[in-house]
Design an enzyme around this catalytic site. Structure first.
Site, PDB file in Angstrom:
ATOM      1  N   CYS A   1      78.209  73.083  49.548  1.00 35.92           N
ATOM      2  CA  CYS A   1      77.208  72.343  47.990  1.00 35.92           C
ATOM      3  C   CYS A   1      77.321  73.371  47.056  1.00 35.92           C
ATOM      4  O   CYS A   1      78.126  73.657  46.389  1.00 35.92           O
ATOM      5  CB  CYS A   1      76.589  71.316  48.721  1.00 35.92           C
ATOM      6  SG  CYS A   1      76.184  70.159  47.904  1.00 35.92           S
TER       7      CYS A   1
ATOM      8  N   HIS B   1      77.877  69.301  53.863  1.00 33.73           N
ATOM      9  CA  HIS B   1      76.614  70.044  54.584  1.00 33.73           C
ATOM     10  C   HIS B   1      77.365  70.085  56.023  1.00 33.73           C
ATOM     11  O   HIS B   1      76.599  69.364  56.962  1.00 33.73           O
ATOM     12  CB  HIS B   1      75.313  69.618  54.645  1.00 33.73           C
ATOM     13  CG  HIS B   1      74.880  69.753  52.713  1.00 33.73           C
ATOM     14  ND1 HIS B   1      74.101  70.763  53.206  1.00 33.73           N
ATOM     15  CD2 HIS B   1      75.228  69.077  51.894  1.00 33.73           C
ATOM     16  CE1 HIS B   1      74.051  70.612  51.659  1.00 33.73           C
ATOM     17  NE2 HIS B   1      74.583  70.165  51.321  1.00 33.73           N
TER      18      HIS B   1
ATOM     19  N   GLU C   1      75.965  72.048  57.910  1.00 35.72           N
ATOM     20  CA  GLU C   1      74.627  72.260  58.944  1.00 35.72           C
ATOM     21  C   GLU C   1      73.856  71.448  59.179  1.00 35.72           C
ATOM     22  O   GLU C   1      72.448  71.772  59.871  1.00 35.72           O
ATOM     23  CB  GLU C   1      74.108  73.638  57.880  1.00 35.72           C
ATOM     24  CG  GLU C   1      73.609  73.154  56.917  1.00 35.72           C
ATOM     25  CD  GLU C   1      74.287  72.938  55.374  1.00 35.72           C
ATOM     26  OE1 GLU C   1      75.497  72.535  55.686  1.00 35.72           O
ATOM     27  OE2 GLU C   1      73.745  72.910  54.888  1.00 35.72           O
TER      28      GLU C   1
HETATM   29  N1  GLN Z   1      73.274  69.042  43.088  1.00 37.81           N
HETATM   30  C1  GLN Z   1      72.924  70.488  43.441  1.00 37.81           C
HETATM   31  C2  GLN Z   1      73.323  71.594  42.375  1.00 37.81           C
HETATM   32  O1  GLN Z   1      74.413  70.932  41.570  1.00 37.81           O
HETATM   33  C3  GLN Z   1      73.862  70.760  44.795  1.00 37.81           C
HETATM   34  C4  GLN Z   1      73.019  69.797  45.702  1.00 37.81           C
HETATM   35  C5  GLN Z   1      73.327  70.838  47.401  1.00 37.81           C
HETATM   36  O2  GLN Z   1      73.840  71.966  47.529  1.00 37.81           O
HETATM   37  N2  GLN Z   1      73.289  69.243  47.800  1.00 37.81           N
HETATM   38  O3  GLN Z   1      73.092  72.359  42.964  1.00 37.81           O
END
Ligand code: GLN
Length: 191
Positions: free
Chosen positions: A79, A173, A175
């Site tokens: 992410c 994710h 995790e």
């Molecule tokens: N929206 C977040 C960002 O741009 C990332 C979200 C996440 O890691 N769950 O950093």
């Protein structure tokens, strides 16, 4: 035993550590660049990518991570971690580390679907993988050296898991599930 570092500057690093320990890896929280010398691979967790990059620069991680990534050190970003690893973003911020030849769009699913789950097909893993997306990014361009491992159906058929040699990035994710198959996949990249 494989010794994995988890970048512990901000975000959900504790969940990665728990998942790795369940899979018999030795794990260290990485808070200073010199600690990278003791580990065989690194996870950059989910969180807030602008904050993570800011802390990467404050603590002096940038040059070391770039040179380690270029010399074959395994790194997996989830992410926000994917955003950190990208070459290019559609947003002005943050200034990513440019480790992988991918262009990434942050918060790509918009406000209405901030979070959702989807069962994904993931190349190299049998059956579906239950993927949790939270204000997730998406990969909008890849260079030929980047292998696409998974596409999301929600909204658009775009890549949400990509691999470039020793580097792995996922929009979702693993995790935050009970499914450790992608953690095992990363452990096998460490060797
Ligand atoms: N929206 C977040 C960002 O741009 C990332 C979200 C996440 O890691 N769950 O950093």
């Amino acid at each position: 035993m494989r010794h994995v570092g988890v970048l512990a500057l901000q975000g959900d690093y504790a969940e990665h550590i728990a998942m790795l320990e369940l899979n018999d890896a030795t794990v260290s929280e990485i808070r200073m660049p010199k600690q990278l010398d003791d580990v065989d691979g690194l996870i950059i967790p989910g969180g807030e990518s602008t904050t993570i990059v800011q802390l990467i620069d404050i603590y002096g991680f940038r040059d070391k991570l770039v040179s380690m990534a270029n010399s074959g050190f395994p790194i997996w970003g989830t992410c926000a971690g994917m955003i950190v690893m990208a070459d290019e973003l559609t947003d002005d911020r943050p200034d990513p580390l440019k480790l992988m030849r991918i262009k990434v769009s942050r918060n790509a699913f918009g406000r209405q679907i901030d979070s959702f789950e989807e069962d994904l097909i993931f190349k190299g893993i049998d059956g579906n993988f239950p993927a949790v997306f939270i204000r997730a990014p998406i990969v909008i361009e890849t260079s030929p050296e980047v292998e696409i491992l998974s596409l999301v159906k929600q909204k658009t058929e775009m890549p949400v898991a990509v691999k470039q040699d020793n580097l792995l990035a996922t929009s979702f994710h693993p995790e935050l599930t009970n499914d450790s198959r992608i953690h095992k996949y990363f452990l096998s990249m460490i060797g």
